[in-house]
Scaffold this active site. Structure first.
Site, PDB file in Angstrom:
ATOM      1  N   THR A 218       6.102   0.500   2.207  1.00  9.51           N
ATOM      2  CA  THR A 218       7.173   1.236   2.886  1.00  9.51           C
ATOM      3  C   THR A 218       6.525   2.277   3.786  1.00  9.51           C
ATOM      4  O   THR A 218       5.918   3.240   3.305  1.00  9.51           O
ATOM      5  CB  THR A 218       8.093   1.918   1.861  1.00  9.51           C
TER       6      THR A 218
ATOM      7  N   LYS B 249      15.157  -0.287   5.553  1.00 10.07           N
ATOM      8  CA  LYS B 249      14.866   0.412   4.304  1.00 10.07           C
ATOM      9  C   LYS B 249      15.035   1.925   4.456  1.00 10.07           C
ATOM     10  O   LYS B 249      15.631   2.582   3.604  1.00 10.07           O
ATOM     11  CB  LYS B 249      13.460   0.104   3.800  1.00 10.07           C
TER      12      LYS B 249
ATOM     13  N   LEU C 226       0.828  -1.211   0.000  1.00 11.76           N
ATOM     14  CA  LEU C 226       0.000   0.000   0.000  1.00 11.76           C
ATOM     15  C   LEU C 226       0.860   1.259   0.000  1.00 11.76           C
ATOM     16  O   LEU C 226       2.045   1.208   0.344  1.00 11.76           O
ATOM     17  CB  LEU C 226      -0.928  -0.032   1.213  1.00 11.76           C
ATOM     18  N   PRO C 227       0.276   2.405  -0.355  1.00 10.38           N
ATOM     19  CA  PRO C 227       1.088   3.620  -0.553  1.00 10.38           C
ATOM     20  C   PRO C 227       1.688   4.216   0.716  1.00 10.38           C
ATOM     21  O   PRO C 227       2.806   4.716   0.697  1.00 10.38           O
ATOM     22  CB  PRO C 227       0.104   4.624  -1.177  1.00 10.38           C
TER      23      PRO C 227
ATOM     24  N   LYS D 154       9.479  10.913  -0.481  1.00  6.23           N
ATOM     25  CA  LYS D 154       8.665  10.205   0.507  1.00  6.23           C
ATOM     26  C   LYS D 154       9.564   9.485   1.522  1.00  6.23           C
ATOM     27  O   LYS D 154       9.352   9.578   2.739  1.00  6.23           O
ATOM     28  CB  LYS D 154       7.765   9.177  -0.184  1.00  6.23           C
TER      29      LYS D 154
END
Lengths: 296, 296, 296, 296
Positions: A96, A171, A65-66, A246
């Site tokens: 993420t 990450k 998902l975003p 982001k």
């Protein structure tokens, strides 16, 4: 295996297709009808909501998902996954998001008997299609061992990063460093060339010296240095400036919560933010080198 | 060959000794009597001034000095090398200085018939002693070819970087990137560990991902990650914070002259400057990670 | 007037007391019993929840809460104010939160017939006690006119900043600039004194020149320049580093949402963050000048 | 008085004219014949070199030059002022240069019996023409007292900043803060307007709050806020970006020599440098606000 998959966007769709190719039975959900349609044609069963997916016969659910707010809505919402999923069904979130949110959702899942892993990826849409993604996985060693074979049908490099949330930590830390390194290379290459050096010669020196890094030897932002880098094709493809922005936002937010200063990361974030505000958000993030080329 | 050498400090002395070991006849000068004495005992002839050295029988003069003002004084001073050296004697300056000064001195030398190269090094005092330095060389291809065998007795990696001054450009660009990367690694490692990850696991992920760089895989600043890095020995040895600060000073000065912005480099310079002002200038530059460890 | 007040902390308590002093009938709520007790003794009626307060006879409710998540919970929560408040009751939120959240809550209130203003304050606990706060108010001109007399019992300077959310915008913009200016003054004063100038003389020059600012002429961070500034009393009292850090967090978050770069603001945020991480979060924010004083 | 003046550029020429107007006898030198011609027509005597000027009948020499290297050449050069000026002749340098160079030249002058002051100015070409400059003066109280009446014919505000070099320190510190404040105002105004506020209303709030500063209340960079600021006339006139860049270069160089960090100043310098590299160096420095206006 009977697997559920939620989130069939640019990354999720090819990942789901690789699961189908590997012979898994797949039940999928997305808000966009066209995305569902495409997976349906490829052989997946479609459902109308996360709740319905949770109540189907799946033994593992993967989400892509975003942002954190979507993850929280899908898992923790009134009519979300956790409200409907049977005990024992395994959960993997490959979105993420910030580590704190990942841990919050995983803790809620664990509380009601659903083992959950955070498993964000790197490798982009190309890696998703080719099944060569890297998965950075947070959760227990046992849950990781269980998930490893399934993840291996979508990726090449499956790394256990430690306890819950640590996939996200790995990450965010890696990409924060990447965002800084890329600007570092952009500054060093631009300055060197402005001072009279040939770009390829300079890259050659850096790549065999202490400045060596992925942003220089594999993804050099200076046009003409590497034929395979986005710089060779007008900064198209690759990892978009918006995505880097982001990730740097997640990094500085995590730093704020951890009460850690992050001087270069915060400045790098602003530089990408200014570059994006000027209309370049869709270019590969290595296009940031254009900040160092006179517009005059 | 009959070689002259000026500047017998921490770097120059071991370089000169390697020339002697290789069988060259050496005439040396330094302002510090003890430095001269040491080379004399090793078999070098000593002289009392650059002028006297220029007038001796040498066919090549190598200089290794702290900063541009010393280089200008030694070469361009009223009683300096150029005022006394016979036409045809070759000149190599291995000092790390700004490219503009390097070009100014080389142009003055060329004008009176003395081919000159700028050839700054990396590799530190360890590399100087072991004869494994990297030389980044600026000047004509012919002069480079002439100098290559001599430089090879002091270094392992002799790189032609293009025209006059480009050796300095290569060094300043590489070290500027290094200074940025190291802080990037410090921020990423510190944040990741603060968020709950094991430092070695995090370094492992970064070193196989897009954050990979020399500062992470060869010189990781986080204690316990690499046994061979200065972090494993209290940040002693290695490349001092003061030297990194000097190189970032050259980088931002060069950027100013080239009218190039250098956002991250300038901030990195200030961070090392603050760290040095707090009394840590003698520590290896990777100790900058201490900025990210709470003092509270 | 019959007024409700929620949030009786360091700021809210003295504000509520000023309303009592002005003759208003007050019904109050806070999660901390001692805070309620104190207001009760001063003559306020206490209730056990926002819902109960919403259903009491008040015609205006004022809230003063730590962060956006508390504001959203109190107004929009399942058992929050909007779920229980009668149509027409006026609402004023004096918390400092991001403009977007302020607008979201105000829109929800407006939708069900409750006029709402955002009205964050400056002036600190001293101004709250003395009734000399500045209120920066966002909302319609009519609602502003209605609220003005009540706000004037708690503050001296009541400024209409435009439509809903603009009170928060004004505060975040002003404090972002303040956070930057203070560091600017810290750098200028520290550098000037390090270069040999007397601090008072330097401040005198700046205060009559183009560097003049509130951080220099009213709140100078250099010890000995102003007897009335926190620098004269060990940086106690005043506006805490943690509060400045919170406001800079709101500013950079708002910049991210508005897709605006904010280079100096982001760096200033990190500098306060590092200073706070080192254990100085409780000091007045002007103590940031200690970053520029050698620790060696 | 019989006064010598060297450096008849945009600033020096009107200053010299004001000395003539005040009735002083003037002997002038400049490298540009047209500049000499103009002063000659106004009644000044011209000479062909600093040496000739030094040997003429002047009792005070004032210099107004672009940078430290010119000042050093004119005073310390082989055929410079100090080599020819009689003992007792007073010297005033109004150039803006680094404090260390100012002290070096003044010390050399003092050594041979010539009292010297550093006296950089602010106020621009407008102030120079109008005789309303501010002089920031470094040197002994006695020398200051002697010079005050002469400086008062060219300026309105003559400030004694302490010992030799402190005039330069005051100027560099003030302008460093100014350069930071202006960007702070640009960020705050741009963000506030992007978030929906009216620029004039926002400036009004800031100008009566803790963000108040000269860059906001007297020189606001947002178009439409102040009719008298360069923003109202396309950022023409005023104080050029290049000049601000020069002063920030002096500031960060002085910080380096003083071993002081200057985080915001260094970043501000890079922002002006990038803005100048994009071809805007001739605009007033408040045009830096254009960095915050989307180009997209």
């Amino acid at each position: 295996m009977n697997i559920g998959f939620i989130g069939l966007g640019n990354m999720g769709a090819p990942m789901a297709l690789n699961l189908l190719k590997a012979g898994h039975a797949l039940t999928v959900f997305d808000l966009v009808p066209e995305a569902l349609q495409r997976l349906s044609e490829a052989g997946a069963k479609t459902v109308a909501s996360p709740a319905e997916l949770a109540r189907s016969e799946v033994t593992l659910i993967i989400t892509m998902l975003p942002a954190a707010r979507h993850v929280k809505a899908v898992y923790l919402g009134e009519d979300g996954l956790l409200a409907h999923v049977p005990k024992g069904v395994r959960l993997i979130d490959s979105s993420t998001i910030d580590p704190m949110s990942a841990r919050e959702v995983a803790a809620a899942a664990a509380k009601q008997g659903n083992p959950m892993l955070d498993a964000p990826v790197s490798g982009g849409t190309g890696g998703a299609a080719a099944g060569t993604l890297t998965f950075m996985v947070g959760g227990s060693a046992e849950d990781f061992a269980q998930a490893q074979p399934v993840l291996a049908t979508m990726g090449k490099n499956i790394v256990h990063c430690g306890a819950s949330g640590n996939g996200q930590v790995a990450k965010v830390a890696n990409n924060m460093l990447l965002g800084i390194s890329m600007i570092g290379v952009a500054e060093a290459m631009s300055l060197g060339v402005a001072l009279g050096m040939d770009a390829k010669v300079l890259a050659g020196v850096i790549n065999t010296s202490s400045g060596r890094c992925w942003s220089s030897d594999t993804y050099n932002p200076f046009p003409g240095v590497l034929e395979t880098a986005p710089a060779a094709r007008g900064y198209t493809g690759g990892f978009g400036t918006e995505l880097m922005l982001k990730d740097l936002g997640l990094a500085t937010e995590a730093a704020k919560q951890a009460r850690q200063p992050a001087y270069l990361a915060a400045l790098a974030q602003q530089l990408y933010q200014g570059f994006s505000a000027d209309g370049h958000g869709d270019l590969d993030f290595s296009a940031i080198i254009q900040l160092y080329q006179p517009k005059g």
